[in-house]
Design an enzyme around this catalytic site. Structure first.
Site, mmCIF file in Angstrom:
data_model
loop_
_atom_site.group_PDB
_atom_site.id
_atom_site.type_symbol
_atom_site.label_atom_id
_atom_site.label_comp_id
_atom_site.label_asym_id
_atom_site.label_seq_id
_atom_site.Cartn_x
_atom_site.Cartn_y
_atom_site.Cartn_z
ATOM 1 N N SER A 144 -6.116 53.002 25.814
ATOM 2 C CA SER A 144 -5.230 53.998 25.816
ATOM 3 C C SER A 144 -4.227 53.504 26.926
ATOM 4 O O SER A 144 -4.478 52.608 27.906
ATOM 5 C CB SER A 144 -5.845 55.315 26.375
ATOM 6 O OG SER A 144 -4.941 56.311 26.734
ATOM 7 N N TYR A 157 -11.784 60.656 31.490
ATOM 8 C CA TYR A 157 -11.168 59.847 30.367
ATOM 9 C C TYR A 157 -10.238 58.700 31.030
ATOM 10 O O TYR A 157 -10.514 57.448 30.474
ATOM 11 C CB TYR A 157 -10.113 60.685 29.501
ATOM 12 C CG TYR A 157 -9.490 60.316 28.337
ATOM 13 C CD1 TYR A 157 -10.290 60.294 27.216
ATOM 14 C CD2 TYR A 157 -8.134 59.463 28.514
ATOM 15 C CE1 TYR A 157 -9.632 59.721 26.067
ATOM 16 C CE2 TYR A 157 -7.708 58.992 27.443
ATOM 17 C CZ TYR A 157 -8.358 59.038 26.034
ATOM 18 O OH TYR A 157 -7.796 58.556 24.995
HETATM 19 P P1 NAD Z 1 -10.310 61.847 16.876
HETATM 20 O O1 NAD Z 1 -10.941 63.051 17.671
HETATM 21 O O2 NAD Z 1 -9.493 62.242 15.756
HETATM 22 O O3 NAD Z 1 -11.516 60.995 16.347
HETATM 23 C C1 NAD Z 1 -12.626 60.643 17.183
HETATM 24 C C2 NAD Z 1 -13.695 60.056 16.267
HETATM 25 O O4 NAD Z 1 -14.789 59.945 17.042
HETATM 26 C C3 NAD Z 1 -14.210 61.004 15.364
HETATM 27 O O5 NAD Z 1 -14.421 60.296 13.998
HETATM 28 C C4 NAD Z 1 -15.456 61.455 15.888
HETATM 29 O O6 NAD Z 1 -16.440 62.055 14.930
HETATM 30 C C5 NAD Z 1 -15.983 60.309 16.700
HETATM 31 N N1 NAD Z 1 -16.945 60.536 17.635
HETATM 32 C C6 NAD Z 1 -16.868 61.813 18.601
HETATM 33 N N2 NAD Z 1 -18.247 61.638 19.348
HETATM 34 C C7 NAD Z 1 -18.846 60.814 18.792
HETATM 35 C C8 NAD Z 1 -20.316 60.492 19.058
HETATM 36 N N3 NAD Z 1 -20.686 60.873 20.171
HETATM 37 N N4 NAD Z 1 -20.610 59.591 18.335
HETATM 38 C C9 NAD Z 1 -20.062 58.765 17.346
HETATM 39 N N5 NAD Z 1 -18.898 59.303 16.829
HETATM 40 C C10 NAD Z 1 -18.128 60.079 17.604
HETATM 41 O O7 NAD Z 1 -9.575 61.144 17.907
HETATM 42 P P2 NAD Z 1 -8.564 59.969 17.769
HETATM 43 O O8 NAD Z 1 -7.346 60.491 18.423
HETATM 44 O O9 NAD Z 1 -8.400 59.363 16.565
HETATM 45 O O10 NAD Z 1 -9.198 59.055 19.015
HETATM 46 C C11 NAD Z 1 -9.710 57.777 18.607
HETATM 47 C C12 NAD Z 1 -9.767 56.975 19.684
HETATM 48 O O11 NAD Z 1 -8.339 56.423 20.203
HETATM 49 C C13 NAD Z 1 -10.441 57.350 20.937
HETATM 50 O O12 NAD Z 1 -11.117 56.359 21.762
HETATM 51 C C14 NAD Z 1 -9.107 57.700 21.875
HETATM 52 O O13 NAD Z 1 -9.715 57.766 23.361
HETATM 53 C C15 NAD Z 1 -8.318 56.976 21.554
HETATM 54 N N6 NAD Z 1 -6.828 57.159 21.992
HETATM 55 C C16 NAD Z 1 -6.131 58.267 21.408
HETATM 56 C C17 NAD Z 1 -4.835 58.466 21.490
HETATM 57 C C18 NAD Z 1 -4.092 59.694 20.904
HETATM 58 O O14 NAD Z 1 -3.131 60.100 21.273
HETATM 59 N N7 NAD Z 1 -4.824 60.250 19.828
HETATM 60 C C19 NAD Z 1 -4.421 57.565 22.404
HETATM 61 C C20 NAD Z 1 -4.842 56.875 23.203
HETATM 62 C C21 NAD Z 1 -6.278 56.556 22.850
#
Ligand code: NAD
Length: 262
Positions: A144, A157
């Site tokens: 991130s 985080y």
């Molecule tokens: P999201 O909430 O849409 O998806 C998260 C996924 O993780 C889901 O499939 C959920 O079921 C799964 N998950 C959560 N807890 C879990 C567990 N205990 N075991 C197995 N699966 C689990 O989120 P996203 O935005 O797609 O995030 C995905 C990654 O990208 C994360 O690591 C997040 O930190 C990172 N990220 C997101 C952003 C953003 O702006 N959305 C920015 C930077 C980084």
């Protein structure tokens, strides 16, 4: 015929958001897919069978909880036994919680460190022996912008994401002579359920309206003033899986609309 034909990708947290976009991008290039993540069973099954129908590959769902090391090892074993190998591992599952540090619930800290950081260690540990044996592998960690800079109220985080950046570099060095690369991708704000869900807490923590959170907290950090898309993140991951990226390892690749340039 796709460039990843015959390969298998395990993508953690791929029932939603960025993870699902990675899975669909790899499937589009011909890889078999192990999906992982939580959700309503019927929705997960629709995504799983949709990948098989749309891309003529095979896809399984592992319900492994990324907070449980034994289940993470089982997920990798499932990919190896069902498809013969796990060639690409994307550590992507993640959760968020927003609170002042002195009120930060201890169990939320533990869960974020377990799911956003330790799970990647457990999955890498399980996948590397097979990759070494076959002499090829790609490990991609979703970090991130918060692996490079901090924001207030996100102590767990930001700590986990800085940790992922360090893990990425260490693993890259250890595997450098095995044709296995390890990189992290650092998105800025991507419009996914994870971002949408943190808006109410940020409204409360900073006494702001929803529109103020979007414009003044989220997009204020991003010079382009636009959200990154999941598909743009997935396209970068797909590039990292190709031969042109064979010398990219240990990198932290920003895709953040200029956020960390400031
Ligand atoms: P999201 O909430 O849409 O998806 C998260 C996924 O993780 C889901 O499939 C959920 O079921 C799964 N998950 C959560 N807890 C879990 C567990 N205990 N075991 C197995 N699966 C689990 O989120 P996203 O935005 O797609 O995030 C995905 C990654 O990208 C994360 O690591 C997040 O930190 C990172 N990220 C997101 C952003 C953003 O702006 N959305 C920015 C930077 C980084």
């Amino acid at each position: 015929m796709g460039s990843l034909k015959g390969k298998t990708a395990v993508v953690t947290g791929s029932t939603s958001g960025i993870g699902l976009a990675y899975a669909r991008a790899f499937a589009g290039a011909g890889a078999n897919i192990v999906l992982n993540g939580m959700g309503v069973p019927a929705d997960i099954e629709r995504e799983r069978s949709g990948i098989e129908t749309d891309f003529k590959v095979r896809a399984l769902h592992s319900p492994a909880d990324m907070a449980r090391p034994a289940e993470i090892a089982e997920m990798i074993a499932l990919g190896e036994s069902a498809f013969g190998s796990v060639d690409i591992l994307v550590n992507n599952a993640g959760i968020q919680f927003v609170s002042p540090v002195e009120e930060f619930p201890i169990e939320k800290w533990d869960a974020i460190i377990a799911i956003n950081l330790s799970a990647a260690f457990h999955a890498i540990r399980a996948v590397v022996p097979g990759m070494k044996k076959r002499g090829w592998g790609r490990i991609i960690n979703t970090a991130s912008a918060h692996s490079l800079v901090a924001s207030p109220f996100k102590s767990a985080y930001v700590s986990a994401k800085h940790g992922i950046a360090g893990l990425t570099k260490t693993v890259a060095l250890e595997l450098a002579t095995f044709k296995i690369t390890c990189n992290c991708i650092s998105p800025g704000y991507v419009w996914t359920p994870l971002v949408e869900k943190q808006i109410p807490d940020t409204m409360k923590a900073r006494s702001l309206t929803k529109q103020q959170v979007i414009q003044d907290v989220l997009l204020t950090a991003q010079p382009t003033k636009e959200f990154v898309t999941s598909e743009q993140v997935a396209a970068l991951a797909l590039f990292l899986c190709g031969d042109d990226a064979a010398q990219i390892t240990g990198a932290n690749l920003s895709i953040d609309g200029g956020w960390t340039a400031a």
